[in-house]
Write a protein that holds these residues in place. Structure first.
Motif, mmCIF file in Angstrom:
data_model
loop_
_atom_site.group_PDB
_atom_site.id
_atom_site.type_symbol
_atom_site.label_atom_id
_atom_site.label_comp_id
_atom_site.label_asym_id
_atom_site.label_seq_id
_atom_site.Cartn_x
_atom_site.Cartn_y
_atom_site.Cartn_z
ATOM 1 N N UNK A 193 0.840 -1.202 0.000
ATOM 2 C CA UNK A 193 0.000 0.000 0.000
ATOM 3 C C UNK A 193 0.878 1.257 0.000
ATOM 4 N N UNK A 194 1.884 1.265 0.842
ATOM 5 C CA UNK A 194 2.764 2.434 0.939
ATOM 6 C C UNK A 194 3.516 2.668 -0.368
ATOM 7 N N UNK A 195 3.880 1.589 -1.039
ATOM 8 C CA UNK A 195 4.561 1.706 -2.326
ATOM 9 C C UNK A 195 3.644 2.349 -3.375
ATOM 10 N N UNK A 196 2.420 1.847 -3.482
ATOM 11 C CA UNK A 196 1.508 2.338 -4.511
ATOM 12 C C UNK A 196 0.877 3.693 -4.186
ATOM 13 N N UNK A 197 0.714 4.029 -2.909
ATOM 14 C CA UNK A 197 -0.051 5.226 -2.549
ATOM 15 C C UNK A 197 0.580 6.529 -3.017
ATOM 16 N N UNK A 198 1.856 6.501 -3.392
ATOM 17 C CA UNK A 198 2.486 7.722 -3.905
ATOM 18 C C UNK A 198 1.909 8.123 -5.263
ATOM 19 N N UNK A 199 1.216 7.218 -5.911
ATOM 20 C CA UNK A 199 0.610 7.494 -7.212
ATOM 21 C C UNK A 199 -0.835 7.948 -7.022
ATOM 22 N N UNK A 200 -1.157 9.114 -7.537
ATOM 23 C CA UNK A 200 -2.521 9.649 -7.357
ATOM 24 C C UNK A 200 -3.573 8.836 -8.101
ATOM 25 N N UNK A 201 -3.154 8.001 -9.039
ATOM 26 C CA UNK A 201 -4.103 7.178 -9.795
ATOM 27 C C UNK A 201 -4.380 5.830 -9.131
ATOM 28 N N UNK A 202 -3.693 5.560 -8.025
ATOM 29 C CA UNK A 202 -3.937 4.344 -7.244
ATOM 30 C C UNK A 202 -5.098 4.620 -6.301
ATOM 31 N N UNK A 203 -6.086 3.759 -6.329
ATOM 32 C CA UNK A 203 -7.315 3.980 -5.554
ATOM 33 C C UNK A 203 -7.431 3.051 -4.346
ATOM 34 N N UNK A 204 -6.333 2.386 -3.998
ATOM 35 C CA UNK A 204 -6.350 1.514 -2.837
ATOM 36 C C UNK A 204 -6.523 0.063 -3.216
ATOM 37 N N UNK A 205 -6.667 -0.764 -2.182
ATOM 38 C CA UNK A 205 -6.872 -2.190 -2.421
ATOM 39 C C UNK A 205 -7.684 -2.795 -1.279
ATOM 40 N N UNK A 206 -8.196 -3.973 -1.551
ATOM 41 C CA UNK A 206 -8.950 -4.731 -0.555
ATOM 42 C C UNK A 206 -8.304 -6.101 -0.423
ATOM 43 N N UNK A 207 -8.086 -6.522 0.822
ATOM 44 C CA UNK A 207 -7.538 -7.840 1.108
ATOM 45 C C UNK A 207 -8.614 -8.647 1.824
ATOM 46 N N UNK A 208 -8.904 -9.821 1.279
ATOM 47 C CA UNK A 208 -9.937 -10.688 1.853
ATOM 48 C C UNK A 208 -9.330 -12.044 2.178
ATOM 49 N N UNK A 209 -9.832 -12.677 3.232
ATOM 50 C CA UNK A 209 -9.316 -13.973 3.684
ATOM 51 C C UNK A 209 -10.447 -14.988 3.710
ATOM 52 N N UNK A 210 -10.150 -16.211 3.293
ATOM 53 C CA UNK A 210 -11.136 -17.291 3.310
ATOM 54 C C UNK A 210 -11.387 -17.752 4.735
ATOM 55 N N UNK A 211 -12.443 -18.505 4.906
ATOM 56 C CA UNK A 211 -12.810 -19.013 6.220
ATOM 57 C C UNK A 211 -11.744 -19.885 6.863
ATOM 58 N N UNK A 212 -10.990 -20.633 6.046
ATOM 59 C CA UNK A 212 -9.941 -21.493 6.611
ATOM 60 C C UNK A 212 -8.657 -20.713 6.894
ATOM 61 N N UNK A 213 -8.616 -19.439 6.493
ATOM 62 C CA UNK A 213 -7.477 -18.581 6.789
ATOM 63 C C UNK A 213 -6.243 -18.820 5.949
ATOM 64 N N UNK A 214 -6.356 -19.603 4.884
ATOM 65 C CA UNK A 214 -5.176 -19.935 4.078
ATOM 66 C C UNK A 214 -5.212 -19.370 2.666
ATOM 67 N N UNK A 215 -6.364 -18.891 2.246
ATOM 68 C CA UNK A 215 -6.495 -18.324 0.913
ATOM 69 C C UNK A 215 -6.866 -16.849 1.051
ATOM 70 N N UNK A 216 -6.144 -16.015 0.314
ATOM 71 C CA UNK A 216 -6.389 -14.576 0.329
ATOM 72 C C UNK A 216 -6.657 -14.101 -1.094
ATOM 73 N N UNK A 217 -7.542 -13.135 -1.195
ATOM 74 C CA UNK A 217 -7.797 -12.453 -2.455
ATOM 75 C C UNK A 217 -7.435 -10.985 -2.229
#
Length: 100
Positions: free
Chosen positions: A30-54
């Protein structure tokens, strides 16, 4: 207007807290990308078993993302190398336009 999104899938069998710290909302990516004004952020999601992330990176356009990468390739590669031990696998699931 649409928003350009990259969707990544990660398998994380150990060290989930460190992965979440680095890839989460205030992590090193996030800190790397946030310097760019065209970066709109990101979302991190975790599966119920806690081993898969999107992870969904959001940009104004594909061109903006590509321009940023082209201009910051060395730093991107360094960050990628630094964090690759935090996950077992990484898969780019695709590129999408968010319809509004």
């Amino acid at each position: 207007m649409s928003m350009y999104c990259l969707v990544w899938k990660y398998q994380v069998s150990s060290n989930q807290s460190k992965f979440e710290e680095e890839y989460g909302r205030n992590g090193s990516w996030f800190k790397f990308f946030e310097s760019c004004e065209d970066y709109l952020g990101h979302d991190l999601m975790k599966s119920g078993d806690g081993k898969t992330y999107i992870l969904v990176d959001k940009w104004m356009s594909k061109a903006d993302y590509q321009d940023f990468l082209d201009e910051n390739k060395a730093e991107y590669d360094q960050l990628n190398e630094k964090n690759k031990d935090l996950y077992d696998s990484e898969e780019e699931m695709g590129e999408f336009d968010l319809l509004q």
